[in-house]
Design a protein around this motif. Structure first.
Motif, PDB file in Angstrom:
ATOM      1  N   GLY A 132       0.222  -3.280   4.323  1.00 14.25           N
ATOM      2  CA  GLY A 132      -1.161  -3.880   2.846  1.00 14.25           C
ATOM      3  C   GLY A 132      -0.150  -4.200   2.023  1.00 14.25           C
ATOM      4  O   GLY A 132      -0.516  -3.600   1.233  1.00 14.25           O
ATOM      5  N   CYS A 181       0.703  -1.409   0.211  1.00 15.98           N
ATOM      6  CA  CYS A 181       0.034  -0.390   0.224  1.00 15.98           C
ATOM      7  C   CYS A 181       0.385   1.496   0.271  1.00 15.98           C
ATOM      8  O   CYS A 181       1.773   1.133   0.789  1.00 15.98           O
ATOM      9  CB  CYS A 181      -0.757  -0.227   0.989  1.00 15.98           C
ATOM     10  N   CYS A 200       0.450   3.616   3.785  1.00 17.86           N
ATOM     11  CA  CYS A 200       0.758   2.626   5.178  1.00 17.86           C
ATOM     12  C   CYS A 200       2.338   1.549   4.520  1.00 17.86           C
ATOM     13  O   CYS A 200       2.600   1.678   5.932  1.00 17.86           O
ATOM     14  CB  CYS A 200      -0.427   1.884   5.845  1.00 17.86           C
ATOM     15  N   CYS A 217      -4.616  -0.222   5.887  1.00 13.23           N
ATOM     16  CA  CYS A 217      -4.602   1.178   6.320  1.00 13.23           C
ATOM     17  C   CYS A 217      -6.773   1.158   5.536  1.00 13.23           C
ATOM     18  O   CYS A 217      -7.203   2.412   6.139  1.00 13.23           O
ATOM     19  CB  CYS A 217      -3.771   2.030   6.124  1.00 13.23           C
ATOM     20  N   GLN A 220      -6.888   2.368   2.551  1.00 16.78           N
ATOM     21  CA  GLN A 220      -6.326   3.229   1.441  1.00 16.78           C
ATOM     22  C   GLN A 220      -7.498   2.713   0.644  1.00 16.78           C
ATOM     23  O   GLN A 220      -7.158   1.736   0.457  1.00 16.78           O
ATOM     24  CB  GLN A 220      -5.492   3.638   1.138  1.00 16.78           C
ATOM     25  N   CYS A 249      -6.449  -1.004   0.857  1.00 17.28           N
ATOM     26  CA  CYS A 249      -5.672  -1.663   1.262  1.00 17.28           C
ATOM     27  C   CYS A 249      -6.269  -2.055   2.447  1.00 17.28           C
ATOM     28  O   CYS A 249      -7.590  -2.084   3.430  1.00 17.28           O
ATOM     29  CB  CYS A 249      -5.134  -0.990   2.039  1.00 17.28           C
TER      30      CYS A 249
HETATM   31 ZN   LIG Z   1      -1.986   0.676   3.313  1.00 16.54          ZN
END
Ligand SMILES: [Zn+2]
Length: 131
Positions: free
Chosen positions: A22, A16, A19, A45, A47, A42
């Motif tokens: 992920g 990801c 973050c 997080c 996203q 994600c």
């Molecule tokens: Zn993430």
């Protein structure tokens, strides 16, 4: 090779871009049946990976650059250094790039999303507070 927080870490590890925890893809690189399957968000997080409809159309230009660069570079080596014929050099490089389709597709998407989404070291902490 690259540290968390660097764009190249996210791109080379398919993580990801927000973050760096992920995964972008649920399957391993060489799962040929699901090479094109990507998470919507994600898993760590949340996203979104598809920021707007048709977001990854632009990744095709990246994929085009990656594949044409690979073909051109390999062709130059095979034709000028290994001294194969034009046809042999071309067919070998086309085969190699076709076998690399999953790698090129995933890398192009990882580069593309990293252009728009930037690393945020506090992203996971924010999510944990919300939980
Ligand atoms: Zn993430």
């Amino acid at each position: 090779m690259f540290k968390k927080g660097q764009k190249l870490y996210s791109i080379t590890n398919y993580k990801c871009p927000k973050c760096h925890e992920g995964d972008l893809y649920p399957t391993k690189l060489f799962s040929f049946s699901k090479a094109f399957v990507m998470y919507d968000n994600c898993p760590e997080c949340n996203q979104p990976y598809v920021i707007e409809p048709g977001f990854y159309w632009g990744a095709m230009y990246i994929a085009y650059m990656l594949s044409s660069g690979t073909i051109l570079g390999g062709f130059v080596i095979l034709f000028f250094i290994v001294n194969l014929s034009i046809i042999q050099s071309f067919l070998i490089m086309m085969t190699i790039v076709l076998l690399m389709y999953g790698f090129i597709f995933r890398t192009a998407r990882a580069i593309w999303i990293n252009i728009y989404v930037h690393y945020d070291a506090n992203r996971k902490l924010i999510k944990k507070k919300d939980d």
